[in-house]
Design a protein around this motif. Sequence first.
Motif, PDB file in Angstrom:
ATOM      1  N   ASP A   1       8.230  -6.071   3.021  1.00  0.00           N
ATOM      2  CA  ASP A   1       7.288  -6.673   2.411  1.00  0.00           C
ATOM      3  C   ASP A   1       7.948  -8.156   1.685  1.00  0.00           C
ATOM      4  OD1 ASP A   1       4.776  -7.327  -0.123  1.00  0.00           O
ATOM      5  OD2 ASP A   1       6.863  -7.457  -0.955  1.00  0.00           O
ATOM      6  N   VAL A   2       9.025  -8.173   1.757  1.00  0.00           N
ATOM      7  CA  VAL A   2      10.042  -9.498   1.863  1.00  0.00           C
ATOM      8  C   VAL A   2       9.635 -10.223   3.087  1.00  0.00           C
ATOM      9  CG1 VAL A   2      12.105 -10.645   2.351  1.00  0.00           C
ATOM     10  CG2 VAL A   2      11.950  -8.791   1.025  1.00  0.00           C
ATOM     11  N   LEU A   3       9.217 -10.264   4.488  1.00  0.00           N
ATOM     12  CA  LEU A   3       8.544 -10.703   5.623  1.00  0.00           C
ATOM     13  C   LEU A   3       7.207 -10.920   5.793  1.00  0.00           C
ATOM     14  CD1 LEU A   3      11.478  -8.858   8.317  1.00  0.00           C
ATOM     15  CD2 LEU A   3      11.705 -10.943   6.534  1.00  0.00           C
TER      16      LEU A   3
ATOM     17  N   ARG B   1       4.007   0.336 -10.674  1.00  0.00           N
ATOM     18  CA  ARG B   1       5.098  -1.099 -10.792  1.00  0.00           C
ATOM     19  C   ARG B   1       5.799  -1.656  -9.890  1.00  0.00           C
ATOM     20  NH1 ARG B   1       9.419  -1.986 -13.617  1.00  0.00           N
ATOM     21  NH2 ARG B   1      10.091   0.515 -14.090  1.00  0.00           N
ATOM     22  N   LEU B   2       6.166  -1.043  -9.755  1.00  0.00           N
ATOM     23  CA  LEU B   2       7.128  -1.418  -8.496  1.00  0.00           C
ATOM     24  C   LEU B   2       7.183  -1.534  -7.435  1.00  0.00           C
ATOM     25  CD1 LEU B   2      10.549   0.590 -10.024  1.00  0.00           C
ATOM     26  CD2 LEU B   2       9.742  -2.632 -10.871  1.00  0.00           C
ATOM     27  N   LEU B   3       6.178  -0.928  -6.660  1.00  0.00           N
ATOM     28  CA  LEU B   3       5.777  -1.021  -5.358  1.00  0.00           C
ATOM     29  C   LEU B   3       5.020  -2.787  -4.612  1.00  0.00           C
ATOM     30  CD1 LEU B   3       5.572   1.348  -2.393  1.00  0.00           C
ATOM     31  CD2 LEU B   3       3.219   2.004  -3.452  1.00  0.00           C
ATOM     32  N   PRO B   4       5.542  -2.854  -3.394  1.00  0.00           N
ATOM     33  CA  PRO B   4       4.683  -4.325  -3.436  1.00  0.00           C
ATOM     34  C   PRO B   4       3.167  -4.466  -3.643  1.00  0.00           C
ATOM     35  CG  PRO B   4       6.853  -3.738  -2.273  1.00  0.00           C
ATOM     36  CD  PRO B   4       6.798  -1.869  -2.915  1.00  0.00           C
ATOM     37  N   ALA B   5       2.734  -4.948  -3.944  1.00  0.00           N
ATOM     38  CA  ALA B   5       1.556  -5.318  -3.585  1.00  0.00           C
ATOM     39  C   ALA B   5       0.711  -5.324  -2.750  1.00  0.00           C
ATOM     40  CB  ALA B   5       1.034  -6.775  -4.501  1.00  0.00           C
ATOM     41  N   SER B   6       1.799  -5.323  -1.190  1.00  0.00           N
ATOM     42  CA  SER B   6       1.491  -5.708   0.374  1.00  0.00           C
ATOM     43  C   SER B   6       1.322  -3.940   0.219  1.00  0.00           C
ATOM     44  CB  SER B   6       1.792  -6.230   0.670  1.00  0.00           C
ATOM     45  OG  SER B   6       3.396  -5.875   1.287  1.00  0.00           O
ATOM     46  N   THR B   7       2.239  -3.447  -0.094  1.00  0.00           N
ATOM     47  CA  THR B   7       1.680  -1.899   0.109  1.00  0.00           C
ATOM     48  C   THR B   7       0.590  -0.983  -0.577  1.00  0.00           C
ATOM     49  OG1 THR B   7       3.810  -2.220   0.176  1.00  0.00           O
ATOM     50  CG2 THR B   7       3.880   0.226   0.693  1.00  0.00           C
ATOM     51  N   SER B   8      -0.177  -0.534   0.806  1.00  0.00           N
ATOM     52  CA  SER B   8      -1.303   0.906   0.272  1.00  0.00           C
ATOM     53  C   SER B   8      -0.228   2.128  -0.034  1.00  0.00           C
ATOM     54  CB  SER B   8      -2.416   0.375   0.408  1.00  0.00           C
ATOM     55  OG  SER B   8      -2.198   0.574   2.062  1.00  0.00           O
ATOM     56  N   TYR B   9      -1.225   3.233  -0.119  1.00  0.00           N
ATOM     57  CA  TYR B   9       0.073   4.450  -0.294  1.00  0.00           C
ATOM     58  C   TYR B   9      -0.948   5.041  -0.381  1.00  0.00           C
ATOM     59  CZ  TYR B   9      -1.289   5.188  -5.486  1.00  0.00           C
ATOM     60  OH  TYR B   9      -1.996   5.048  -6.286  1.00  0.00           O
ATOM     61  N   LEU B  10      -0.533   6.942   0.639  1.00  0.00           N
ATOM     62  CA  LEU B  10      -1.337   7.701   0.850  1.00  0.00           C
ATOM     63  C   LEU B  10      -0.878   8.972  -0.710  1.00  0.00           C
ATOM     64  CD1 LEU B  10      -2.632   8.499   4.280  1.00  0.00           C
ATOM     65  CD2 LEU B  10      -3.995   7.757   2.819  1.00  0.00           C
ATOM     66  N   CYS B  11      -1.223   9.412  -1.541  1.00  0.00           N
ATOM     67  CA  CYS B  11      -0.110  10.572  -2.066  1.00  0.00           C
ATOM     68  C   CYS B  11      -0.579  11.309  -2.769  1.00  0.00           C
ATOM     69  CB  CYS B  11      -0.206   9.836  -3.542  1.00  0.00           C
ATOM     70  SG  CYS B  11       1.598  10.576  -4.661  1.00  0.00           S
ATOM     71  N   SER B  12      -0.166  12.923  -2.123  1.00  0.00           N
ATOM     72  CA  SER B  12      -0.981  13.916  -2.246  1.00  0.00           C
ATOM     73  C   SER B  12      -0.661  15.013  -3.970  1.00  0.00           C
ATOM     74  CB  SER B  12       0.144  14.861  -1.128  1.00  0.00           C
ATOM     75  OG  SER B  12       1.759  15.238  -1.579  1.00  0.00           O
ATOM     76  N   ALA B  13       0.263  13.835  -4.991  1.00  0.00           N
ATOM     77  CA  ALA B  13       0.243  14.466  -5.261  1.00  0.00           C
ATOM     78  C   ALA B  13      -1.005  14.522  -6.272  1.00  0.00           C
ATOM     79  CB  ALA B  13       1.404  13.824  -6.747  1.00  0.00           C
ATOM     80  N   GLU B  14      -1.186  15.504  -7.775  1.00  0.00           N
ATOM     81  CA  GLU B  14      -2.689  16.089  -8.183  1.00  0.00           C
ATOM     82  C   GLU B  14      -2.630  15.328  -9.162  1.00  0.00           C
ATOM     83  OE1 GLU B  14      -4.072  19.676  -7.735  1.00  0.00           O
ATOM     84  OE2 GLU B  14      -4.432  19.697  -6.033  1.00  0.00           O
ATOM     85  N   SER B  15      -0.990  14.744  -9.679  1.00  0.00           N
ATOM     86  CA  SER B  15      -0.624  14.130 -11.075  1.00  0.00           C
ATOM     87  C   SER B  15       0.310  13.650 -11.029  1.00  0.00           C
ATOM     88  CB  SER B  15      -0.714  15.197 -11.965  1.00  0.00           C
ATOM     89  OG  SER B  15      -0.253  16.424 -12.037  1.00  0.00           O
TER      90      SER B  15
ATOM     91  N   ILE C   1      23.677   0.713  -1.696  1.00  0.00           N
ATOM     92  CA  ILE C   1      22.509   1.812  -1.842  1.00  0.00           C
ATOM     93  C   ILE C   1      21.271   1.449  -0.884  1.00  0.00           C
ATOM     94  CG2 ILE C   1      21.097   2.943  -3.322  1.00  0.00           C
ATOM     95  CD1 ILE C   1      22.928   1.999  -5.289  1.00  0.00           C
ATOM     96  N   GLY C   2      20.745   1.907  -0.217  1.00  0.00           N
ATOM     97  CA  GLY C   2      19.344   1.633   0.709  1.00  0.00           C
ATOM     98  C   GLY C   2      20.296   1.364   1.446  1.00  0.00           C
ATOM     99  N   LEU C   3      21.306   0.996   2.272  1.00  0.00           N
ATOM    100  CA  LEU C   3      21.379   0.417   3.485  1.00  0.00           C
ATOM    101  C   LEU C   3      20.459   0.832   5.139  1.00  0.00           C
ATOM    102  CD1 LEU C   3      25.139  -1.213   2.976  1.00  0.00           C
ATOM    103  CD2 LEU C   3      23.063  -2.014   2.324  1.00  0.00           C
ATOM    104  N   GLY C   4      20.696   1.926   4.813  1.00  0.00           N
ATOM    105  CA  GLY C   4      20.448   2.537   5.555  1.00  0.00           C
ATOM    106  C   GLY C   4      19.021   2.845   5.715  1.00  0.00           C
ATOM    107  N   ASP C   5      17.775   2.880   5.157  1.00  0.00           N
ATOM    108  CA  ASP C   5      16.731   2.641   5.012  1.00  0.00           C
ATOM    109  C   ASP C   5      16.394   0.930   4.991  1.00  0.00           C
ATOM    110  OD1 ASP C   5      16.927   5.716   3.419  1.00  0.00           O
ATOM    111  OD2 ASP C   5      16.910   4.402   1.902  1.00  0.00           O
ATOM    112  N   THR C   6      17.164   0.286   4.464  1.00  0.00           N
ATOM    113  CA  THR C   6      16.453  -0.802   5.393  1.00  0.00           C
ATOM    114  C   THR C   6      17.050  -1.375   6.207  1.00  0.00           C
ATOM    115  OG1 THR C   6      17.283  -0.734   2.797  1.00  0.00           O
ATOM    116  CG2 THR C   6      17.143  -3.459   3.982  1.00  0.00           C
ATOM    117  N   PHE C   7      17.570  -0.926   6.938  1.00  0.00           N
ATOM    118  CA  PHE C   7      18.090  -0.885   7.695  1.00  0.00           C
ATOM    119  C   PHE C   7      16.874  -0.875   9.255  1.00  0.00           C
ATOM    120  CE2 PHE C   7      19.238   1.047  12.406  1.00  0.00           C
ATOM    121  CZ  PHE C   7      19.032   0.248  13.305  1.00  0.00           C
ATOM    122  N   VAL C   8      16.163   0.451   9.044  1.00  0.00           N
ATOM    123  CA  VAL C   8      15.107   1.076   8.908  1.00  0.00           C
ATOM    124  C   VAL C   8      14.317  -0.461   8.798  1.00  0.00           C
ATOM    125  CG1 VAL C   8      12.973   2.925   9.045  1.00  0.00           C
ATOM    126  CG2 VAL C   8      15.639   3.349   8.746  1.00  0.00           C
ATOM    127  N   GLY C   9      14.098  -0.682   7.970  1.00  0.00           N
ATOM    128  CA  GLY C   9      12.811  -1.399   7.640  1.00  0.00           C
ATOM    129  C   GLY C   9      12.821  -2.660   8.609  1.00  0.00           C
TER     130      GLY C   9
END
Length: 394
Positions: free
Chosen positions: A99-101, A118-132, A377-385
């Motif tokens: 999203d930063v890019l 609240r924290l998910l970027p506005a550009s990011t949509s989602y599918l969520c399997s949770a019912e609650s 924290i999260g360097l591997g995840d950020t590498f993936v992005g």
Amino acid sequence: MSTRYVLGLGGTVDYEIAWTPDVLDRLVAEHAITPDELDVHVPIGSERDLLRTLLAFVRDGVGGERFVASSDIVAAFAGHFPVRVTLGGTCVRAAIAMDVLGLASTVHLVSIDDHVRRLLPASTSYLCSAESDSLDPHLIVQFPAGTTIRVGSDEVVAPHPNRIIYVNDPPNRELLLHPGLPDAMADADVVLVSGFNVIQDAETLEHRLADVRKGLQRLAPGALAYFEDAGYHVPALARRVRDELSGLVDVYAMNEDELQSWLGRTVDLLDADDVAAALVELASVVPAPTRVVHTKHWALAHGGDAERYRAPLLGGITMAGTRYVHGDGFTPDDYAATGTTTPQPEGVAFAAALESVLPSAVCVPAFALDTAAPTTIGLGDTFVGGFLAAAGRA
């Protein structure tokens, strides 16, 4: 047409505690922990057990992920420290980095609450399997190099900065998938698969692998499928994931901890001959088309399509390096500035040596970055992005 990114399979809410040595000294004294009790492998059924493992990780200067018997233990331990609430999970942190890019993506979630909304970027949509809504926070502990904790008559001193994750997360452990995920994957240009490591039941894993297989088998020609490995709560299940996904993904990626876990030995990350031998061995253990390994010194691709990933490797290193220096909230200008930084001299020498001794490998050195307060924290995840962002633009 813009690149369509679908990133799965589960996000988290993280409680990041502020590293506070005097609080840790107090807790060690209250629990009467002795140096001989420090053990990264002890089952975590109490705050005391968590502290024993934490101190062992600090002593060794390594990171990891550990299962905790109850989310109450996580909440109670976090209650001793200042806490910052953030979002985690490989797919979500990758989406935040992208999203930063200015790159939009769709993430797959297995739980949701107001923190996520609240924290998910506005550009990011989602599918969520949770019912609650539900909340099962992950405890993230980041420690700096040189930090010192008194344990009995000894001192535990961290030789390197790192981070540890403590978790009891039933939604991610079940990893129930949204029925729309295969359709989303079929329409995607870039797909990320991650998160199987938290599953603890073999039958559950088989069902989730079958669902993901349906999506991967429907990918359009030319679409990129990337799998990010992780530390498994039940190590034996890692082999089943490998058996299923090695033939379905284009890239099977991991950090140095997972590399060494697959090989059952340590690897000298700055010895080109040792790493070359490790990569040849890994190719027989994880027979994916291309394997990616990312570390603090370098990132590499090994396999028939390795050269295709030189730019994505640099994108991943640049993104992770930016987070290392700037933490959350880094900007496109921060990312651009990191890309102009001088590479690590030892990384440059290693990359040249590795490509010389193993022509089927492509290696990009990490940057020489200096900061008084590094984010681990999260360097591997950020590498993936960063990797996926660059791959999608290629």
